[in-house]
Design a protein around this motif. Structure first.
Motif, PDB file in Angstrom:
ATOM      1  N   UNK A  43     -14.248  92.523 -34.114  1.00  0.00           N
ATOM      2  CA  UNK A  43     -15.524  91.617 -34.710  1.00  0.00           C
ATOM      3  C   UNK A  43     -16.791  92.192 -33.480  1.00  0.00           C
ATOM      4  N   UNK A  44     -17.620  91.210 -32.931  1.00  0.00           N
ATOM      5  CA  UNK A  44     -18.487  90.575 -32.128  1.00  0.00           C
ATOM      6  C   UNK A  44     -18.037  90.327 -31.462  1.00  0.00           C
ATOM      7  N   UNK A  45     -19.713  90.478 -30.366  1.00  0.00           N
ATOM      8  CA  UNK A  45     -19.814  89.134 -29.394  1.00  0.00           C
ATOM      9  C   UNK A  45     -21.542  89.547 -28.963  1.00  0.00           C
ATOM     10  N   UNK A  46     -22.055  88.583 -28.537  1.00  0.00           N
ATOM     11  CA  UNK A  46     -23.429  88.196 -27.963  1.00  0.00           C
ATOM     12  C   UNK A  46     -23.088  86.915 -27.319  1.00  0.00           C
ATOM     13  N   UNK A  47     -24.570  87.305 -27.198  1.00  0.00           N
ATOM     14  CA  UNK A  47     -24.979  85.626 -25.110  1.00  0.00           C
ATOM     15  C   UNK A  47     -26.239  86.214 -25.755  1.00  0.00           C
ATOM     16  N   UNK A  48     -27.177  84.842 -26.638  1.00  0.00           N
ATOM     17  CA  UNK A  48     -28.624  84.768 -26.580  1.00  0.00           C
ATOM     18  C   UNK A  48     -29.217  84.624 -25.816  1.00  0.00           C
ATOM     19  N   UNK A  49     -31.014  85.337 -25.876  1.00  0.00           N
ATOM     20  CA  UNK A  49     -31.379  84.799 -24.278  1.00  0.00           C
ATOM     21  C   UNK A  49     -32.134  82.921 -24.829  1.00  0.00           C
ATOM     22  N   UNK A  50     -31.577  82.787 -23.626  1.00  0.00           N
ATOM     23  CA  UNK A  50     -32.824  81.001 -23.015  1.00  0.00           C
ATOM     24  C   UNK A  50     -33.391  80.435 -24.450  1.00  0.00           C
ATOM     25  N   UNK A  51     -32.650  79.486 -24.961  1.00  0.00           N
ATOM     26  CA  UNK A  51     -33.752  79.024 -26.010  1.00  0.00           C
ATOM     27  C   UNK A  51     -34.029  79.732 -27.504  1.00  0.00           C
ATOM     28  N   UNK A  52     -32.868  80.976 -27.701  1.00  0.00           N
ATOM     29  CA  UNK A  52     -33.348  80.931 -28.242  1.00  0.00           C
ATOM     30  C   UNK A  52     -31.521  81.279 -29.336  1.00  0.00           C
ATOM     31  N   UNK A  53     -30.680  80.254 -29.500  1.00  0.00           N
ATOM     32  CA  UNK A  53     -29.457  80.889 -29.704  1.00  0.00           C
ATOM     33  C   UNK A  53     -29.763  81.196 -30.527  1.00  0.00           C
ATOM     34  N   UNK A  54     -29.752  79.430 -31.636  1.00  0.00           N
ATOM     35  CA  UNK A  54     -30.374  79.442 -33.258  1.00  0.00           C
ATOM     36  C   UNK A  54     -30.344  80.535 -33.724  1.00  0.00           C
ATOM     37  N   UNK A  55     -31.064  81.233 -33.975  1.00  0.00           N
ATOM     38  CA  UNK A  55     -32.245  82.693 -34.312  1.00  0.00           C
ATOM     39  C   UNK A  55     -31.230  83.807 -34.125  1.00  0.00           C
ATOM     40  N   UNK A  56     -31.057  82.958 -32.847  1.00  0.00           N
ATOM     41  CA  UNK A  56     -29.302  84.494 -32.613  1.00  0.00           C
ATOM     42  C   UNK A  56     -28.383  84.311 -33.048  1.00  0.00           C
ATOM     43  N   UNK A 110     -19.287  83.892 -29.289  1.00  0.00           N
ATOM     44  CA  UNK A 110     -19.854  83.663 -29.178  1.00  0.00           C
ATOM     45  C   UNK A 110     -20.681  81.780 -28.943  1.00  0.00           C
ATOM     46  N   UNK A 111     -21.088  81.496 -28.274  1.00  0.00           N
ATOM     47  CA  UNK A 111     -21.576  79.584 -27.813  1.00  0.00           C
ATOM     48  C   UNK A 111     -20.571  79.756 -26.120  1.00  0.00           C
ATOM     49  N   UNK A 112     -21.723  78.978 -25.371  1.00  0.00           N
ATOM     50  CA  UNK A 112     -21.214  78.449 -23.854  1.00  0.00           C
ATOM     51  C   UNK A 112     -20.988  77.527 -23.651  1.00  0.00           C
ATOM     52  N   UNK A 113     -20.928  76.910 -22.683  1.00  0.00           N
ATOM     53  CA  UNK A 113     -20.834  76.308 -22.829  1.00  0.00           C
ATOM     54  C   UNK A 113     -22.411  74.468 -22.972  1.00  0.00           C
ATOM     55  N   UNK A 114     -23.386  74.781 -22.970  1.00  0.00           N
ATOM     56  CA  UNK A 114     -23.712  74.575 -23.632  1.00  0.00           C
ATOM     57  C   UNK A 114     -24.704  74.605 -25.204  1.00  0.00           C
ATOM     58  N   UNK A 115     -24.111  75.251 -25.700  1.00  0.00           N
ATOM     59  CA  UNK A 115     -24.348  75.735 -27.292  1.00  0.00           C
ATOM     60  C   UNK A 115     -24.088  75.964 -28.443  1.00  0.00           C
ATOM     61  N   UNK A 116     -22.371  75.772 -27.513  1.00  0.00           N
ATOM     62  CA  UNK A 116     -21.413  76.301 -28.473  1.00  0.00           C
ATOM     63  C   UNK A 116     -21.465  75.115 -30.025  1.00  0.00           C
ATOM     64  N   UNK A 117     -22.141  73.880 -29.607  1.00  0.00           N
ATOM     65  CA  UNK A 117     -21.518  73.297 -30.914  1.00  0.00           C
ATOM     66  C   UNK A 117     -22.506  74.177 -32.579  1.00  0.00           C
ATOM     67  N   UNK A 118     -23.457  74.694 -32.013  1.00  0.00           N
ATOM     68  CA  UNK A 118     -24.853  75.499 -32.470  1.00  0.00           C
ATOM     69  C   UNK A 118     -23.906  76.288 -33.326  1.00  0.00           C
ATOM     70  N   UNK A 119     -23.478  77.356 -31.937  1.00  0.00           N
ATOM     71  CA  UNK A 119     -22.497  78.604 -32.844  1.00  0.00           C
ATOM     72  C   UNK A 119     -21.438  78.334 -33.595  1.00  0.00           C
ATOM     73  N   UNK A 120     -21.011  77.035 -33.395  1.00  0.00           N
ATOM     74  CA  UNK A 120     -19.977  76.826 -34.514  1.00  0.00           C
ATOM     75  C   UNK A 120     -20.195  77.164 -35.945  1.00  0.00           C
ATOM     76  N   UNK A 121     -21.233  76.550 -36.136  1.00  0.00           N
ATOM     77  CA  UNK A 121     -22.502  75.961 -37.500  1.00  0.00           C
ATOM     78  C   UNK A 121     -22.643  77.554 -37.854  1.00  0.00           C
TER      79      UNK A 121
END
Ligand SMILES: *Cc1c(COP(=O)(O)O)cnc(C)c1O
Length: 223
Positions: free
Chosen positions: A159-172, A195-206
């Motif tokens: 599969x795939x992995x990504x690390x979005x730029x700060x503040x751009x998680x949702x569009x990424x 995708x999703x780290x300590x700060x933004x994992x709930x959004x990554x799940x969606x």
């Protein structure tokens, strides 16, 4: 319970609640990112039941893997940038590599993978926010690299992995979900989306994350 066991238990509780809230039926893997933390802390997490760990530096991965060699079913995920001269350490110790971004690295991992360990599971890293300083391929290069990696017998394209730029998680994350669907049209088994780290994992799940990578939330802040 020690602090790491408590943090782990809390993280899994939060993850389960979020998954239930979203009505997800497939389990999401939690990778405990232990970079810069001593092997003793990995062992504490292992004794609390954690089995998947993430590391960013090849030598650090090799050192901890050697020290914790007796921990059955402990799996290391290499998630950092990888240079050619360090691929052997990763091929010898990791179960997964999330940061494949060029054929040369994939080829070396394939050639150096000990047959006794079976195939190395790999994800292609997408530079989804198009940052100059970050690893990963452009989205438009995904299928070409996937075809090359898929030809390497000791690697398994997952599969795939990504690390979005700060503040751009949702569009990424939204873009990654689309890329993952595109990849799966060609490689139906490449279903993982890291995708999703300590700060933004709930959004990554969606947006369909199947693996989240938590460092700070488990082990506390890094130096
Ligand atoms: C360090 C790291 C993480 C964990 O970050 P936290 O914010 O501490 O959860 C996840 N993924 C990668 C690629 C990392 O380098």
């Amino acid at each position: 319970m020690n602090n790491i066991a408590e943090q782990l238990s809390l993280a899994y509780q939060n993850l389960n609640e979020k998954c239930q809230g979203l009505g997800l039926t497939q389990p999401v893997a939690l990778i405990a990112v232990s970079k810069t933390k001593p092997a003793a802390q990995v062992l504490a997490a292992y004794q609390a039941g954690q089995r998947q760990f993430g590391e960013n530096y090849p030598q650090e991965l090799a050192d901890k893997a050697t020290e914790l060699a007796d921990c059955r079913d402990l799996h290391w995920h290499f998630i950092g940038p990888l240079q050619s001269n360090k691929t052997k350490l990763v091929a010898q110790h990791a179960s997964w590599v999330h940061s494949i971004d060029r054929l040369k690295i994939a080829q070396r991992l394939n050639d150096q993978r000990p047959a006794s360990l079976g195939r190395l599971k790999v994800l292609l890293q997408i530079n989804i926010s198009a940052e100059l300083t970050k690893g990963g391929i452009a989205a438009k290069e995904m299928l070409a690299l996937a075809a090359q990696v898929n030809n390497l017998p000791m690697l398994q394209l997952k599969g795939l992995m990504a690390i979005p730029a700060p503040g751009e998680s949702e569009q990424a994350f939204a873009a990654m979900q689309q890329l993952s669907a595109q990849l799966q049209q060609h490689y139906p088994d490449a279903t993982e989306l890291s995708m999703g780290m300590s700060d933004d994992w709930p959004l990554a799940l969606t947006y369909g994350a199947t693996m989240i990578r938590l460092g700070t939330a488990i082990f506390g802040a890094r130096q």
